[in-house]
Design a protein around this motif. Structure first.
Motif, mmCIF file in Angstrom:
data_model
loop_
_atom_site.group_PDB
_atom_site.id
_atom_site.type_symbol
_atom_site.label_atom_id
_atom_site.label_comp_id
_atom_site.label_asym_id
_atom_site.label_seq_id
_atom_site.Cartn_x
_atom_site.Cartn_y
_atom_site.Cartn_z
ATOM 1 N N ALA A 279 0.801 -1.225 0.000
ATOM 2 C CA ALA A 279 0.000 0.000 0.000
ATOM 3 C C ALA A 279 0.842 1.288 0.000
ATOM 4 O O ALA A 279 0.558 2.210 -0.776
ATOM 5 C CB ALA A 279 -0.975 -0.012 1.177
ATOM 6 N N LEU B 215 2.190 1.740 -3.490
ATOM 7 C CA LEU B 215 1.145 1.935 -4.492
ATOM 8 C C LEU B 215 0.506 3.318 -4.398
ATOM 9 O O LEU B 215 -0.036 3.819 -5.377
ATOM 10 C CB LEU B 215 0.072 0.846 -4.362
ATOM 11 C CG LEU B 215 0.528 -0.568 -4.744
ATOM 12 C CD1 LEU B 215 -0.609 -1.559 -4.569
ATOM 13 C CD2 LEU B 215 1.050 -0.598 -6.178
ATOM 14 N N GLU B 216 0.590 3.942 -3.230
ATOM 15 C CA GLU B 216 0.083 5.309 -3.091
ATOM 16 C C GLU B 216 0.871 6.285 -3.958
ATOM 17 O O GLU B 216 0.365 7.337 -4.352
ATOM 18 C CB GLU B 216 0.151 5.750 -1.622
ATOM 19 C CG GLU B 216 -0.871 5.063 -0.724
ATOM 20 C CD GLU B 216 -0.726 5.486 0.720
ATOM 21 O OE1 GLU B 216 0.202 6.293 1.004
ATOM 22 O OE2 GLU B 216 -1.515 5.021 1.565
ATOM 23 N N GLY C 231 1.398 4.564 -10.242
ATOM 24 C CA GLY C 231 0.259 4.809 -11.112
ATOM 25 C C GLY C 231 0.599 4.484 -12.543
ATOM 26 O O GLY C 231 1.611 3.812 -12.829
ATOM 27 N N GLU C 232 -0.206 4.966 -13.454
ATOM 28 C CA GLU C 232 -0.009 4.676 -14.870
ATOM 29 C C GLU C 232 1.371 5.156 -15.326
ATOM 30 O O GLU C 232 1.769 6.289 -15.056
ATOM 31 C CB GLU C 232 -1.095 5.348 -15.705
ATOM 32 C CG GLU C 232 -1.035 5.010 -17.175
ATOM 33 C CD GLU C 232 -2.190 5.607 -17.953
ATOM 34 O OE1 GLU C 232 -2.166 5.549 -19.198
ATOM 35 O OE2 GLU C 232 -3.134 6.137 -17.311
ATOM 36 N N ALA D 274 -4.078 -5.551 -6.658
ATOM 37 C CA ALA D 274 -3.939 -4.172 -6.172
ATOM 38 C C ALA D 274 -2.969 -3.389 -7.051
ATOM 39 O O ALA D 274 -3.170 -2.194 -7.305
ATOM 40 C CB ALA D 274 -3.457 -4.185 -4.719
ATOM 41 N N ILE D 275 -1.916 -4.038 -7.516
ATOM 42 C CA ILE D 275 -0.959 -3.384 -8.410
ATOM 43 C C ILE D 275 -1.655 -2.970 -9.698
ATOM 44 O O ILE D 275 -1.494 -1.832 -10.177
ATOM 45 C CB ILE D 275 0.221 -4.331 -8.699
ATOM 46 C CG1 ILE D 275 1.046 -4.552 -7.431
ATOM 47 C CG2 ILE D 275 1.092 -3.777 -9.828
ATOM 48 C CD1 ILE D 275 2.086 -5.651 -7.561
ATOM 49 N N ALA E 103 -3.991 -0.075 -9.309
ATOM 50 C CA ALA E 103 -3.309 1.208 -9.159
ATOM 51 C C ALA E 103 -2.873 1.787 -10.503
ATOM 52 O O ALA E 103 -2.367 2.908 -10.554
ATOM 53 C CB ALA E 103 -2.097 1.043 -8.250
#
Length: 247
Positions: free
Chosen positions: A98, A101-102, A105-106, A138-139, A142
């Motif tokens: 987490a 991942l915060e 992004g793309e 989750a990856i 994101a």
């Protein structure tokens, strides 16, 4: 501060470690200056040898091959998840990812720093941590489409059993066939989630020590990664020269 380049690639050598069952790596002279006036190596290796990338085709013949992916999949700003200190064969969860991942992004390359590169060339290298299917999901959620790891795989690697054939035969003799569970095929659940992401994902495996990247990230320096593969046609993957640029 001047930018620094960090090589994240294992050397390609004869008899180097490979995933259990993959082709052995052999480098030998094909031509020499003594006989032909030039030195040329003959290479025998698999598409998954050494530091390499997986294309979606690796796990599903209906998914894109390596040459069907855009070049943008193989480079970009990196976010490094610090997963050091985990036990052998530990499962990495979405909660552990987490914080990274915060910031991802793309277009981001997510690198998983397990510290397992230190075991390269030993039996312990096979007992690396791995992603749960939930962590892989989750990856993807994101927006990340490129993931790299300093270990043999993002999924658990099966224990190949005793390396000595005599020991394997002895154990087989001592075990009643009705008590011996059938060998389980790896499910590659994390591979399927990551590579099956919309637009096709990429996984880089067998990266070397990621500590310099973690230190740069801690110091607020930008980290960029390039994972460009050999241009193999209709391939499931290919060796890469993985390089990080620390700003």
């Amino acid at each position: 501060m001047a930018a620094t380049l960090v090589d994240l690639t294992h050397q390609v050598t004869t008899a180097m470690p490979v995933y259990p069952g993959d082709p052995a790596v052999v480098l030998e002279p094909a031509l020499t200056t003594a006989t032909a006036g030039v030195n040329v190596l003959a290479l025998h290796l698999g598409s998954q040898s050494g530091t390499h990338v997986d294309a979606p085709y690796h796990v599903d013949v209906t998914w894109p091959t390596l040459d069907g992916l855009p070049l943008e999949r193989f480079t970009g700003p990196a976010v490094v998840a610090d997963l050091r200190g985990l036990e052998p064969r530990a499962e990495v969860t979405a909660e552990q990812l987490a914080p990274a991942l915060e910031r991802a992004g793309e277009g981001t390359v997510l690198l998983l720093a397990t510290g397992w590169a230190r075991h390269w060339g030993t039996d312990a290298y096979l007992a690396h941590p791995s992603l749960t299917a939930g962590a892989a999901a989750a990856i993807v959620a994101a927006g990340v489409r490129t993931v790299g790891v300093d270990a043999l795989s993002v999924d658990p690697t099966p224990d190949p059993g005793p390396g000595d054939p005599a020991v394997a035969a002895l154990l087989a003799d001592l075990t009643d066939e009705h008590d011996q569970p059938a060998a389980e095929e790896p499910t590659l659940a994390a591979h399927r989630v990551l590579l099956g992401a919309p637009g096709g994902g990429v996984i880089a495996e067998n990266l070397t020590d990621l500590r310099p990247l973690l230190e740069a990230q801690r110091d607020g320096r930008p980290v960029e990664v390039s994972l460009f593969p050999l241009r193999l046609v209709a391939a499931d993957g290919a060796p890469v020269r993985a390089v990080a640029r620390l700003g």
